[in-house]
Design a protein around this motif. Structure first.
Motif, PDB file in Angstrom:
ATOM      1  N   MET A  34       8.462 -29.995  13.442  1.00  0.00           N
ATOM      2  CA  MET A  34       7.338 -30.894  13.090  1.00  0.00           C
ATOM      3  C   MET A  34       7.948 -32.185  12.909  1.00  0.00           C
ATOM      4  SD  MET A  34       5.880 -28.163  10.094  1.00  0.00           S
ATOM      5  CE  MET A  34       4.718 -29.262   9.528  1.00  0.00           C
ATOM      6  N   LEU A  35       9.100 -32.482  12.035  1.00  0.00           N
ATOM      7  CA  LEU A  35       9.819 -33.717  12.010  1.00  0.00           C
ATOM      8  C   LEU A  35       9.513 -34.815  13.531  1.00  0.00           C
ATOM      9  CD1 LEU A  35      12.273 -33.219   9.458  1.00  0.00           C
ATOM     10  CD2 LEU A  35      10.107 -34.362   9.014  1.00  0.00           C
ATOM     11  N   LEU A  36       9.930 -34.034  14.395  1.00  0.00           N
ATOM     12  CA  LEU A  36      10.022 -34.699  15.764  1.00  0.00           C
ATOM     13  C   LEU A  36       8.758 -34.796  16.158  1.00  0.00           C
ATOM     14  CD1 LEU A  36      11.722 -35.831  18.073  1.00  0.00           C
ATOM     15  CD2 LEU A  36      11.688 -33.637  19.222  1.00  0.00           C
ATOM     16  N   ALA A  37       7.743 -33.916  16.015  1.00  0.00           N
ATOM     17  CA  ALA A  37       6.301 -34.062  16.418  1.00  0.00           C
ATOM     18  C   ALA A  37       5.569 -34.830  15.699  1.00  0.00           C
ATOM     19  CB  ALA A  37       5.699 -32.540  16.505  1.00  0.00           C
ATOM     20  N   ILE A  38       5.466 -34.916  14.490  1.00  0.00           N
ATOM     21  CA  ILE A  38       4.751 -35.745  13.568  1.00  0.00           C
ATOM     22  C   ILE A  38       5.221 -36.790  13.121  1.00  0.00           C
ATOM     23  CG2 ILE A  38       3.928 -35.636  11.252  1.00  0.00           C
ATOM     24  CD1 ILE A  38       3.724 -32.711  11.293  1.00  0.00           C
ATOM     25  N   GLU A  39       6.589 -37.138  12.690  1.00  0.00           N
ATOM     26  CA  GLU A  39       7.495 -38.235  12.414  1.00  0.00           C
ATOM     27  C   GLU A  39       8.028 -39.018  13.432  1.00  0.00           C
ATOM     28  OE1 GLU A  39       6.732 -39.821   9.577  1.00  0.00           O
ATOM     29  OE2 GLU A  39       5.617 -38.159   8.895  1.00  0.00           O
ATOM     30  N   LYS A  40       8.281 -38.524  14.747  1.00  0.00           N
ATOM     31  CA  LYS A  40       8.779 -38.962  15.867  1.00  0.00           C
ATOM     32  C   LYS A  40      10.223 -39.153  15.525  1.00  0.00           C
ATOM     33  CE  LYS A  40       4.659 -38.642  17.143  1.00  0.00           C
ATOM     34  NZ  LYS A  40       4.144 -37.270  18.072  1.00  0.00           N
ATOM     35  N   THR A  41      10.908 -38.478  14.716  1.00  0.00           N
ATOM     36  CA  THR A  41      12.347 -38.512  14.167  1.00  0.00           C
ATOM     37  C   THR A  41      13.021 -37.477  14.480  1.00  0.00           C
ATOM     38  OG1 THR A  41      13.465 -39.544  12.468  1.00  0.00           O
ATOM     39  CG2 THR A  41      11.946 -38.041  12.091  1.00  0.00           C
ATOM     40  N   VAL A  42      14.425 -37.504  14.921  1.00  0.00           N
ATOM     41  CA  VAL A  42      15.322 -36.508  15.420  1.00  0.00           C
ATOM     42  C   VAL A  42      16.061 -36.249  14.032  1.00  0.00           C
ATOM     43  CG1 VAL A  42      17.364 -35.450  16.524  1.00  0.00           C
ATOM     44  CG2 VAL A  42      15.323 -36.803  17.687  1.00  0.00           C
ATOM     45  N   VAL A  43      15.847 -34.880  13.528  1.00  0.00           N
ATOM     46  CA  VAL A  43      16.590 -34.550  12.420  1.00  0.00           C
ATOM     47  C   VAL A  43      17.249 -33.184  12.661  1.00  0.00           C
ATOM     48  CG1 VAL A  43      16.379 -34.005   9.873  1.00  0.00           C
ATOM     49  CG2 VAL A  43      14.913 -35.692  10.620  1.00  0.00           C
ATOM     50  N   GLU A  44      18.588 -33.036  12.130  1.00  0.00           N
ATOM     51  CA  GLU A  44      19.580 -31.988  12.269  1.00  0.00           C
ATOM     52  C   GLU A  44      19.019 -30.680  11.400  1.00  0.00           C
ATOM     53  OE1 GLU A  44      23.372 -32.538   9.971  1.00  0.00           O
ATOM     54  OE2 GLU A  44      22.903 -34.350  11.129  1.00  0.00           O
ATOM     55  N   GLY A  45      19.284 -29.525  11.599  1.00  0.00           N
ATOM     56  CA  GLY A  45      18.976 -28.372  10.888  1.00  0.00           C
ATOM     57  C   GLY A  45      19.023 -28.733   9.292  1.00  0.00           C
ATOM     58  N   ALA A  46      20.271 -29.178   8.817  1.00  0.00           N
ATOM     59  CA  ALA A  46      20.537 -29.266   7.440  1.00  0.00           C
ATOM     60  C   ALA A  46      19.568 -30.509   7.072  1.00  0.00           C
ATOM     61  CB  ALA A  46      22.022 -29.808   7.270  1.00  0.00           C
ATOM     62  N   GLY A  47      19.370 -31.467   7.856  1.00  0.00           N
ATOM     63  CA  GLY A  47      18.475 -32.553   7.437  1.00  0.00           C
ATOM     64  C   GLY A  47      17.044 -32.186   7.083  1.00  0.00           C
ATOM     65  N   ALA A  48      16.631 -31.208   8.000  1.00  0.00           N
ATOM     66  CA  ALA A  48      15.067 -30.499   7.748  1.00  0.00           C
ATOM     67  C   ALA A  48      15.199 -29.469   6.688  1.00  0.00           C
ATOM     68  CB  ALA A  48      14.980 -30.226   9.335  1.00  0.00           C
ATOM     69  N   ALA A  49      16.145 -29.326   5.883  1.00  0.00           N
ATOM     70  CA  ALA A  49      16.203 -28.069   5.055  1.00  0.00           C
ATOM     71  C   ALA A  49      15.142 -28.111   3.761  1.00  0.00           C
ATOM     72  CB  ALA A  49      17.332 -27.723   4.428  1.00  0.00           C
ATOM     73  N   GLY A  50      14.767 -29.692   3.569  1.00  0.00           N
ATOM     74  CA  GLY A  50      13.688 -29.903   2.617  1.00  0.00           C
ATOM     75  C   GLY A  50      12.450 -29.577   2.893  1.00  0.00           C
ATOM     76  N   LEU A  51      12.201 -30.043   4.248  1.00  0.00           N
ATOM     77  CA  LEU A  51      10.671 -29.701   4.586  1.00  0.00           C
ATOM     78  C   LEU A  51      10.763 -28.296   4.973  1.00  0.00           C
ATOM     79  CD1 LEU A  51       8.103 -30.489   5.578  1.00  0.00           C
ATOM     80  CD2 LEU A  51       8.999 -30.989   7.920  1.00  0.00           C
ATOM     81  N   ALA A  52      11.773 -27.611   5.323  1.00  0.00           N
ATOM     82  CA  ALA A  52      11.667 -26.160   5.416  1.00  0.00           C
ATOM     83  C   ALA A  52      11.382 -25.508   4.073  1.00  0.00           C
ATOM     84  CB  ALA A  52      13.101 -25.479   5.915  1.00  0.00           C
ATOM     85  N   ALA A  53      11.758 -26.071   3.004  1.00  0.00           N
ATOM     86  CA  ALA A  53      11.646 -25.571   1.532  1.00  0.00           C
ATOM     87  C   ALA A  53      10.122 -25.640   1.251  1.00  0.00           C
ATOM     88  CB  ALA A  53      12.594 -26.058   0.502  1.00  0.00           C
ATOM     89  N   LEU A  54       9.520 -26.709   1.470  1.00  0.00           N
ATOM     90  CA  LEU A  54       8.132 -27.010   1.156  1.00  0.00           C
ATOM     91  C   LEU A  54       7.256 -25.776   2.130  1.00  0.00           C
ATOM     92  CD1 LEU A  54       9.067 -29.469  -0.027  1.00  0.00           C
ATOM     93  CD2 LEU A  54       6.998 -30.747   0.991  1.00  0.00           C
ATOM     94  N   LEU A  55       7.655 -25.448   3.329  1.00  0.00           N
ATOM     95  CA  LEU A  55       7.218 -24.644   4.190  1.00  0.00           C
ATOM     96  C   LEU A  55       7.097 -23.126   3.854  1.00  0.00           C
ATOM     97  CD1 LEU A  55       8.093 -26.258   7.766  1.00  0.00           C
ATOM     98  CD2 LEU A  55       5.866 -26.557   6.337  1.00  0.00           C
ATOM     99  N   ALA A  56       8.627 -22.984   3.083  1.00  0.00           N
ATOM    100  CA  ALA A  56       8.834 -21.508   2.914  1.00  0.00           C
ATOM    101  C   ALA A  56       8.186 -21.160   1.355  1.00  0.00           C
ATOM    102  CB  ALA A  56      10.160 -21.294   2.793  1.00  0.00           C
ATOM    103  N   HIS A  57       8.149 -22.246   0.547  1.00  0.00           N
ATOM    104  CA  HIS A  57       7.653 -22.094  -0.749  1.00  0.00           C
ATOM    105  C   HIS A  57       6.694 -23.017  -1.167  1.00  0.00           C
ATOM    106  CE1 HIS A  57      11.641 -19.830  -1.298  1.00  0.00           C
ATOM    107  NE2 HIS A  57      12.105 -20.792  -0.676  1.00  0.00           N
ATOM    108  N   PRO A  58       5.446 -22.907  -0.723  1.00  0.00           N
ATOM    109  CA  PRO A  58       4.508 -23.932  -0.823  1.00  0.00           C
ATOM    110  C   PRO A  58       3.710 -23.910  -2.076  1.00  0.00           C
ATOM    111  CG  PRO A  58       3.395 -21.895   0.526  1.00  0.00           C
ATOM    112  CD  PRO A  58       5.052 -21.790   0.440  1.00  0.00           C
ATOM    113  N   ARG A  59       3.745 -22.732  -2.853  1.00  0.00           N
ATOM    114  CA  ARG A  59       3.091 -23.051  -4.253  1.00  0.00           C
ATOM    115  C   ARG A  59       4.096 -23.715  -4.928  1.00  0.00           C
ATOM    116  NH1 ARG A  59       1.150 -16.769  -5.458  1.00  0.00           N
ATOM    117  NH2 ARG A  59      -0.596 -16.681  -3.699  1.00  0.00           N
ATOM    118  N   ARG A  60       5.362 -23.528  -4.819  1.00  0.00           N
ATOM    119  CA  ARG A  60       6.386 -24.249  -5.682  1.00  0.00           C
ATOM    120  C   ARG A  60       6.190 -25.803  -5.584  1.00  0.00           C
ATOM    121  NH1 ARG A  60       9.596 -26.630  -8.650  1.00  0.00           N
ATOM    122  NH2 ARG A  60      11.892 -26.011  -9.038  1.00  0.00           N
ATOM    123  N   PHE A  61       5.563 -26.479  -4.646  1.00  0.00           N
ATOM    124  CA  PHE A  61       5.489 -27.762  -4.458  1.00  0.00           C
ATOM    125  C   PHE A  61       3.918 -28.295  -4.582  1.00  0.00           C
ATOM    126  CE2 PHE A  61       9.550 -26.313  -2.726  1.00  0.00           C
ATOM    127  CZ  PHE A  61      10.489 -27.187  -3.249  1.00  0.00           C
TER     128      PHE A  61
END
Length: 416
Positions: free
Chosen positions: A277-304
């Motif tokens: 998603m970060l590559l497709a939407i933000e046009k930026t390359v992020v490693e797995g650890a760097g994408a963990a924050g967005l992964a949390a928003l996707l996995a726990h949507p009600r929390r945020f």
């Protein structure tokens, strides 16, 4: 935090203070990239939150680790600078330390596990560091680095469990709150805890009402388990290798216990989806650890949902072949790519009939393979697998419906 900290833990002074983070910011100013903090309206619409991204993948070595390494180097005495430094790292800490050590004229030695990808070894050597390959695991490399440090009189620079390193990493959050003061929830990837420690400490001064949330890969829940008083079970191949740490730091755990409200876990699918998603939407390359924050928003949507969230994209050092696999797997999960297993009769015209249906449904065929021998079908049976490209899940469903309507037995080859 889910665990209840002991009163003694809360009374114990922390390894760093907000003043240490502010001092680090002044010390490293002009020597690292002051990366932008930008709002992503598209991610906000998708997650139901207002989302700010901190682009630490834009550092010279493509990771935030430079901040803590530089802060530690700048605190060395002239005599320590002459002797040199040593670190244990298989990734971003190695490159950040080696890069700034070369700039400052400080000899650097990096001990890496023998399995470290050659590209990372070459990148570290490219900064004139001496690379020593030793051990199968990071623990073995760490022990060897300490042995060399003692034997040669080198200063050991820990990747996260060092107050100066922790303070340097905290400058990430200091910049975020300066650029986006309305952030009320800061989501930070957690490995050993250096970054989230520095970030939460400075937040306690400049944004005391901000909710600090950590994120770990499900395969490496070391910080969460430690806080909960549970046995640490951390192992396996995770996309978030930058936070694949088996044991958090002695200096970082008390900070996280006192200042961090929760540590969430994310699975590999969420990490893969976040990178894509970060590559497709933000046009930026992020490693797995760097994408963990967005992964949390996707996995726990009600929390945020409804919150103003700051995400630290900690780095962009991902192998290009691995990135290609992640992107293709994401296309497959979205139905854009598919592999269909179709049972045919061993007679002329069967494959032509299938191809006609693909043409009628305007589906592009990428690859075809026949299986006559290595199959559990009768001797006159034939199985063909067709890899194809569609416009999405609905389009793929219409293709399968058309194939079955024509009398073909079709199954979709699913991803693991």
């Amino acid at each position: 935090m889910n665990a209840s900290p002991a009163a003694a833990d809360l009374a114990e002074p922390l390894a760093i203070t907000p003043d240490d983070v502010e001092a680090a910011a002044a010390r490293i100013a002009g020597q690292i990239v002051r990366t932008p903090t930008l709002e992503s309206r598209t991610l906000g619409e998708l997650t139901g939150a207002k989302v700010y991204l901190k682009f630490e993948n834009l550092q010279f070595t493509a990771a935030y680790k430079e901040r803590g390494a530089l802060n530690r180097l700048l605190a060395l005495t002239p005599e320590e600078r002459k002797r040199g430094v040593i670190a244990m790292s298989a990734g971003n800490h190695a490159q950040g330390l080696a890069y700034h050590a070369r700039r400052l004229g400080i000899p650097a030695t990096i001990v890496m596990p023998r399995f470290t990808p050659m590209v990372k070894v070459q990148q570290t050597e490219g900064h004139d560091a001496e690379v020593v390959l030793h051990g199968e695991k990071l623990e073995e490399s760490s022990a060897h680095a300490h042995m060399i440090a003692e034997r040669r009189g080198l200063v050991f620079v820990h990747p996260f469990d060092d107050p100066l390193v922790m303070a340097g990493q905290g400058t990430v959050a200091l910049e975020m709150f300066q650029d986006a003061p309305d952030i009320d929830t800061l989501v930070v990837p957690v490995g050993g805890g250096g970054l989230i420690s520095g970030c939460s400490v400075i937040a306690s001064k400049v944004a005391p009402k901000c909710d600090i949330v950590g994120v770990q890969a499900e395969l490496y829940p070391s910080m969460k388990a430690t806080l909960m008083g549970e046995p640490v079970v951390a192992d396996g191949d995770t996309l978030a290798e930058g936070i694949a740490v088996k044991f958090p730091g002695q200096n970082t755990v008390p900070v996280v216990r006192k200042l961090v409200s929760d540590v969430l876990l994310v699975g590999e699918r969420d990490l893969e989806r976040a990178v894509s998603m970060l590559l497709a939407i933000e046009k930026t390359v992020v490693e797995g650890a760097g994408a963990a924050g967005l992964a949390a928003l996707l996995a726990h949507p009600r929390r945020f949902r409804g919150r103003t969230v700051g995400l630290v994209m900690t780095g962009g050092n991902i192998d290009t072949r691995l990135l290609a696999n992640v992107l293709l797997r994401d296309l497959a999960r979205n139905g854009r790519l598919a592999r269909l297993r179709i049972r045919l009769k061993d007679r002329h015209g069967q494959l032509y009939g299938v191809a006609r249906i693909f043409d009628q449904q305007q589906v592009n065929i990428l690859e075809v393979s026949h299986h006559r021998i290595f199959t559990n079908l009768p001797a006159k049976g034939l199985m063909t697998e067709i890899e194809c490209e569609t416009r999405g899940g609905d389009h793929l469903d219409r293709l399968i419906e058309a194939l079955r309507g024509a009398g073909y037995e079709v199954t979709k080859v699913e991803l693991g």
